[in-house]
Design a protein around this motif. Structure first.
Motif, PDB file in Angstrom:
ATOM      1  N   ASP A  40       1.893   5.653  -7.526  1.00 55.77           N
ATOM      2  CA  ASP A  40       2.151   5.237  -6.159  1.00 55.77           C
ATOM      3  C   ASP A  40       1.074   4.269  -5.679  1.00 55.77           C
ATOM      4  OD1 ASP A  40       3.608   5.420  -3.609  1.00 55.77           O
ATOM      5  OD2 ASP A  40       1.796   6.423  -2.902  1.00 55.77           O
ATOM      6  N   GLU A  43       1.628   0.884  -7.164  1.00 52.95           N
ATOM      7  CA  GLU A  43       2.700   0.176  -6.470  1.00 52.95           C
ATOM      8  C   GLU A  43       2.223  -0.349  -5.135  1.00 52.95           C
ATOM      9  OE1 GLU A  43       6.300   2.478  -6.224  1.00 52.95           O
ATOM     10  OE2 GLU A  43       6.171   3.028  -8.333  1.00 52.95           O
ATOM     11  N   ALA A  44       1.425   0.440  -4.429  1.00 52.07           N
ATOM     12  CA  ALA A  44       0.905   0.005  -3.136  1.00 52.07           C
ATOM     13  C   ALA A  44       0.022  -1.226  -3.319  1.00 52.07           C
ATOM     14  CB  ALA A  44       0.123   1.135  -2.465  1.00 52.07           C
ATOM     15  N   ARG A  46       0.185  -3.452  -5.759  1.00 57.45           N
ATOM     16  CA  ARG A  46       1.053  -4.592  -6.063  1.00 57.45           C
ATOM     17  C   ARG A  46       1.767  -5.083  -4.817  1.00 57.45           C
ATOM     18  NH1 ARG A  46       1.758  -1.538 -10.607  1.00 57.45           N
ATOM     19  NH2 ARG A  46       3.654  -0.575  -9.829  1.00 57.45           N
ATOM     20  N   ASN A  47       2.241  -4.156  -3.995  1.00 57.13           N
ATOM     21  CA  ASN A  47       2.917  -4.534  -2.756  1.00 57.13           C
ATOM     22  C   ASN A  47       1.985  -5.300  -1.831  1.00 57.13           C
ATOM     23  OD1 ASN A  47       5.283  -3.341  -3.603  1.00 57.13           O
ATOM     24  ND2 ASN A  47       4.952  -1.456  -2.466  1.00 57.13           N
ATOM     25  N   ASP A  50       1.526  -8.819  -3.243  1.00 53.40           N
ATOM     26  CA  ASP A  50       2.752  -9.589  -3.002  1.00 53.40           C
ATOM     27  C   ASP A  50       2.856 -10.016  -1.538  1.00 53.40           C
ATOM     28  OD1 ASP A  50       3.420  -9.289  -5.658  1.00 53.40           O
ATOM     29  OD2 ASP A  50       4.915  -7.704  -5.300  1.00 53.40           O
ATOM     30  N   ALA A  51       2.539  -9.090  -0.627  1.00 46.01           N
ATOM     31  CA  ALA A  51       2.608  -9.402   0.799  1.00 46.01           C
ATOM     32  C   ALA A  51       1.565 -10.452   1.178  1.00 46.01           C
ATOM     33  CB  ALA A  51       2.406  -8.138   1.626  1.00 46.01           C
ATOM     34  N   GLN A  54       2.791 -13.810  -0.024  1.00 45.84           N
ATOM     35  CA  GLN A  54       3.858 -14.301   0.854  1.00 45.84           C
ATOM     36  C   GLN A  54       3.278 -14.817   2.168  1.00 45.84           C
ATOM     37  OE1 GLN A  54       7.049 -14.738   0.063  1.00 45.84           O
ATOM     38  NE2 GLN A  54       7.437 -15.615   2.066  1.00 45.84           N
TER      39      GLN A  54
END
Length: 78
Positions: A40, A43-44, A46-47, A50-51, A54
């Motif tokens: 988890d 994933e956080a 990586r998120n 990614d954010a 962006q």
């Protein structure tokens, strides 16, 4: 690394599913929960990246107007 004890409460169905998955993977419940948390967090992370990418893509013009291009920043630092 030192271990800490956590006490959690889950419903009976969730507890049984977790026990079954740990058993299927041949690991203890502790190892299973630890892996879930680590996955988890991965994933956080990586998120977040990614954010951030962006955000930079959407606001690149503002940063360039304020700070110039990356090569111009390097010239200023020297």
């Amino acid at each position: 690394m030192a271990k800490k004890q956590l006490n959690v409460r889950v419903d009976a169905t969730t507890a049984e599913m977790a026990r079954e998955r740990a058993e299927q993977q041949g690991i203890s419940m502790n190892q299973y929960i630890e892996r879930l948390v680590q996955q988890d967090m991965g994933e956080a992370g990586r998120n977040f990246v990614d954010a951030a990418a962006q955000f930079m893509k959407e606001h690149e013009a503002v940063f360039l107007a304020e700070f110039g291009s990356p090569s111009e920043l390097q010239d200023v630092r020297r």
